[in-house]
Design an enzyme around this catalytic site. Sequence first.
Site: not given
Length: 611
Positions: A395, A548-550, A593
Site C-alpha cells: 500500500h 503500510y499494510h504489507p 486490512p
Amino acid sequence: MSLDGLVAALLADDDTADWPRRVPARLDTLLATMPLAARFGLRAAAHGIDVYATARTGRTLAALTAGERESVLGELAARPALLPLLDLIKVPVLLSAGTERMLQDGGSAPRTLLRKDPPLDLTPAHAWPARSTADAVVIGSGAGGAMAARTLAQAGLDVVVLEEGQHHSTESFGRRPPLERFTDLYRDGGATVAVGTPPLLLPMGRAVGGTTVVNSGTSYRTPEHVLSQWSKDFGFTLADGFDRHLDEVERTLRVATQPLDVLGGNGWVALAGARELGWQAAPLRRNAPGCQGSCQCVVGCPTGAKQSVRLSVLPDACTAGARIVTGARVERVLVDPDRPGGPRASGVRVRRSDGGFEILAPLVVVAAGALQSPPLLRRSGLGGHPRLGRNLSVHPATSIAGRFADPVTAWEGVLQSVGVEEYHRDGVLIEATATPPGMGSFVLPGLGGELRRELECADQLATLGAMIADRPSGRVLGRERMLLRYDLHRRDAGRLMRAVRAMGELLFAAGADEVLTGIPRTPRVRDLAELDAVLTGTSARHLHLSAYHPTGTVAAGASPQQCPADPAGRLRGVRGVLISDASVLPSCPQVNPQLTIMAAALAVAEEHLRS
C-alpha cells in the site's frame, strides 16, 4: 557528534523560546531506538553540514548566529540534488520538535480512561520454563495471531502465544508523551525501510496486540471484487463464506461508523471538499466505540476506546486458557523430519539471554507478520519454496496538506476520520488523516526560518493521505534480520501522481488558500492549475512516500508453484504449520486490512479444526 547545531539551524533557534533547546536530547533518544544505518546516516549528514559550515565561515553550526546558520542552509537548499536529503533529515527532527512543542503548550488535553484493561495471562520470556508442552503455539499476537489463538483456545486446545514485543497498558499510554510511546511500540523506532526505487518507510508495530495497537482503527470490509479475484485467480478457498467471518470480526471489534461529534476539523475539511465536488465520501467505520478524539491511535489509544486485539480478542483467548509469553523472539520452528507421512512441526525454540527455551507442540501457527514470517521460516529450514518472501504488496502512500485562513487544528479529533472513495475503483483510496504534531508522514516544507514559521502555523493545516492498491512488487530477504526490497511499478507510480492531484483538488474545493505538495523543489501551489503544472514535470520519486499494510509473502492458493501455502493456509512441505497473518493474503486487499487479516485467520483456524 552533537546534533545541537543541526537542530538549531533547521528550527531557526534564536533563543526566543525554550523548546528548541530541548530537541537535540529528544532526538538522541529517538535515534537510539533506530537501526544502526539510520543513526549513522543522520549523524553523517549532520557532520557533512557542519564541515560545510566550517569551510564557509570558519566555525561550526553550533557556533554561528541564527542569521549565519540561515545563510548556510540557504546555500545548501539552492542545490536541487540536496533537497531530498535535507527533507529526509528533517523527519526525525520534526518528530522530536513536535513533542517538545506539545509539552511546552501543556500537552494534549487529558482524556478519560473509558474502562480498565481486561486481564491477560502474561509471562515474560525470562520466567518461562526451559521445556514445556502445548497443543498449539502461535507466533505473534497481532491481528492474525490473536484471532487464531482465540479460535483454537475456545475449541479446547492448550495454546501458548509468543510475542517478541512487550505488553503496554492503556494507563501507561496516558502517562507518557506520544514520542516516548512511539519508540517503544514500533520495530526499529519506526524506521523500517524498504530499499528500492524509490525507498519507502514502512513502520511496523511490535507489542502485545501487534500493529493493531498502533493502527488508525479504520475498519473496512474486504471488497467483494477482491474476494472474487482471490477465489477465481488464486484458488484462495478461504474467501468462500468470508462475509460470515467478517461479521464475526466486526462484532468482536465493535465496529461502527465514526460519530460526527469528535470527527475534528480535519475530517470536516475532507467532507466539505467532497461535497463541493460531488464526490463519494463519508466518516469511516472504526473499531473505537466511545472515541474521544485524542488523535493518538498510532501511539496507543490513551482512553481504551480503540479495540486493538490487546483489548478485544486476546482477553477472550486467555479466558479460554491461552497464555501469552512476552519478549519472546522465536529462533526457529522445530520440525521432526522422520515422522510417517513426511516432516511435521514439533514445536518452537525461543531465544533469550540464558540460551533459550523450547515449547513442544504438534501445531505451530505462524503469525509474525508479512515481513517477519519469511525470515522465521527460512531460519527453520522451511524456506525452500521459490515464492516464499516474494509477492509483497505494501500500500504505497503519500500525503499533502492544505493551508486554511482559519485554524483547523487537525490533531484535535479522530486521527483517521473520513474516507473519500471517488477513485477507489481506480486503486486510489483517500483518507483524512492527522497525527500528533510532527508524527505524520507529511513533511513540512522549508528550512530554518521558513520551517519554523510552518511549525508555528501548523494549526492552519488540514492533511490528507492516499494509499494505492499496488501490484506485488517487493520481496522479503534475509534469515536472521529482514531486508526489504521494493521497486514501485510504473502503473502504481501513475496512481500516486493521480492521488496527489485528487487530494489537491479536494483541498482547494474545501477552501484552501494554498496546498503544500510534499515535493521538495515545488513545495507550495496556489491553485489547481499550478498543481497540474508541477505534477506534469514531477515523478513519484519526488514525493514523500511511505507504505503500510504489507501482505502476500507466504500467499495461500491452489497453485503449488505460485503459493507457499495451500488454499487452507497450511504451509506446503511440512505438516502442522499454519500461516495466519497478512502474509497469507494472495494480493493487496485494497483497503486497510485489519478485518481481512482477522477474518482470514479465523478461516484458517476453523478449517484446521474441521480437518
